[in-house]
Design an enzyme around this catalytic site. Structure first.
Site, PDB file in Angstrom:
ATOM      1  N   SER A   1       0.828  -1.211   0.000  1.00 59.52           N
ATOM      2  CA  SER A   1       0.000   0.000   0.000  1.00 59.52           C
ATOM      3  C   SER A   1       0.858   1.255   0.000  1.00 59.52           C
ATOM      4  CB  SER A   1      -0.930   0.041   1.216  1.00 59.52           C
ATOM      5  OG  SER A   1      -0.291   0.659   2.315  1.00 59.52           O
ATOM      6  N   SER A   2       0.178   2.376  -0.279  1.00 64.15           N
ATOM      7  CA  SER A   2       0.841   3.693  -0.294  1.00 64.15           C
ATOM      8  C   SER A   2       1.374   4.081   1.082  1.00 64.15           C
ATOM      9  CB  SER A   2      -0.166   4.745  -0.761  1.00 64.15           C
ATOM     10  OG  SER A   2      -1.337   4.657   0.029  1.00 64.15           O
ATOM     11  N   LYS A   3       0.890   3.422   2.136  1.00 73.60           N
ATOM     12  CA  LYS A   3       1.305   3.788   3.489  1.00 73.60           C
ATOM     13  C   LYS A   3       2.766   3.449   3.772  1.00 73.60           C
ATOM     14  CE  LYS A   3      -2.476   5.704   4.779  1.00 73.60           C
ATOM     15  NZ  LYS A   3      -2.555   7.122   5.119  1.00 73.60           N
ATOM     16  N   ASP A   4       3.365   2.583   2.960  1.00 67.04           N
ATOM     17  CA  ASP A   4       4.806   2.332   3.100  1.00 67.04           C
ATOM     18  C   ASP A   4       5.589   3.639   2.992  1.00 67.04           C
ATOM     19  OD1 ASP A   4       4.317  -0.371   3.220  1.00 67.04           O
ATOM     20  OD2 ASP A   4       5.348  -0.874   1.336  1.00 67.04           O
TER      21      ASP A   4
END
Ligand code: PMP
Length: 345
Positions: free
Chosen positions: A47-50
């Site tokens: 996910s983009s949260k990385d």
């Protein structure tokens, strides 16, 4: 470049970012213009949260706030929790997550698998109640020293992570041809940071936000007021909010559209059978919002639209990809198997 396969990597962290943009070929046929998705499931934590986990931890290291063995604290059972747990494991930190009792057992097990210590807090108490996950996280941060509290909804570094990575990547990948960005807003970090960078390159790029029915963001953008009547429960996780996050820069967003749980879930399933992309609930929301924006006349044949698909579908097997769950929500009411089949043809 992180995604050059000839590179050798010392660990997974150098694979974060530099996600591909991928053209939509079938689902977008009735839409005006051309459509690419920023495929964030390609990050190692899916996910983009990385991006924000890595940026915030790197900054804390630079500022001398973290040394090996220290503790990172956050309130999340979602993608941010997974990304922090992954980065903490790789870098040698402890990770403590305060999560709501509403979180599925699957999610709690996943976070524990990644090495996080998980505190399950009652979901039916006010945010200021000492038992709430906000208060538990704050207390843990005060008592465990040294520790950092990620606090993604109120952390400017969340937005900065996307200003420094997602924005420049999209600008380069589209060779500056992008005319519209469509992105979900939760903390608002993704849309605001990406938009800020893109508007600096070309102020005419339109930034279109996706919000959920049951969330206050769209109305706040239009009126500057937090309208409590807008708040009710909904199913999509990671989209919308019942408060105004300071990580959101409302000035760089041109317009919001709101999507329903049902249409977003059905759209996520449609993306799988038309484009072969197995993506999360908010990717369905972003695509659904794109159709609505098209119907509102936002696009024309010259539009070059980038839609951010934030995460992978694997985290939603017991929800939108379970026929039982879909039936229990009443989401199959108007879509027959025949129509489902038509979508596939
Ligand atoms: N989609 C998913 C699945 C998410 O977890 C989030 C983060 N809450 C978003 C979209 C929205 O991203 P942001 O928080 O950067 O607005």
């Amino acid at each position: 470049m992180a995604n050059d396969y000839l590179n050798k990597h010392n660990n997974l962290l150098s694979l974060i970012g530099c996600t591909p943009i991928v053209k939509l070929n079938r689902i977008s046929q009735s839409l005006q213009g051309q459509y690419y998705v920023k495929y964030e499931a390609q990050n190692p934590g899916h996910s983009s949260k990385d991006r924000i986990a890595l940026h915030i931890i790197n900054k804390a290291e630079e500022d001398g706030l973290l040394k090996p063995g220290d503790t990172i604290i956050e309130t999340t059972s979602g993608n941010t929790g997974f990304s922090i747990a992954m980065a903490a494991t790789i870098k040698g930190y402890k990770c403590i997550l305060a999560v709501s009792s509403k979180s599925s057992q699957d999610k709690i097990d996943l976070l524990k698998t990644m090495g996080a210590e998980v505190h399950v807090c009652p979901s039916d108490v006010a945010p200021e109640d000492p038992r709430s996950y906000y208060e538990v996280a704050k207390k843990l941060h005060q008592t465990i020293k040294p520790s950092i509290y990620i606090n993604q909804y109120f952390n400017a570094l969340n937005t900065e992570a996307h200003y420094l990575s997602t924005g420049p990547e999209i600008w380069k990948q589209t060779e500056g041809k992008i005319t519209h960005l469509v992105a979900c807003s939760g903390t608002g970090g993704t849309i605001s940071g990406t938009a800020r960078y893109l508007k600096e390159q070309n102020p005419n790029i339109k930034i279109l936000g996706i919000d959920a029915y049951g969330s206050v963001l769209k109305k706040y953008h239009e009126t500057g007021e937090l309208d409590e009547n807008e708040i009710y429960s909904y199913k999509i996780e990671g989209l919308g909010k019942n408060l105004i996050p300071t990580a959101t820069d409302f000035n760089v967003i041109d317009k919001f559209t709101k999507v329903t749980d049902k249409e977003s879930a059905l759209m996520a399933r449609k993306i799988a059978v038309t484009e072969g992309m197995f993506v999360g609930y908010t990717s369905g929301a972003a695509m659904q919002g794109t159709f609505q924006l098209n119907a509102e006349g936002e696009f024309n044949q010259n539009s070059y639209v980038v839609i951010i698909f934030p995460d992978h579908g694997s985290r939603y097997m017991s929800k939108i990809y379970s026929d039982e769950w879909m039936k229990a929500q009443g989401f199959f009411d108007t879509v027959s198997n025949k129509e489902d089949k038509k979508i596939k043809e």
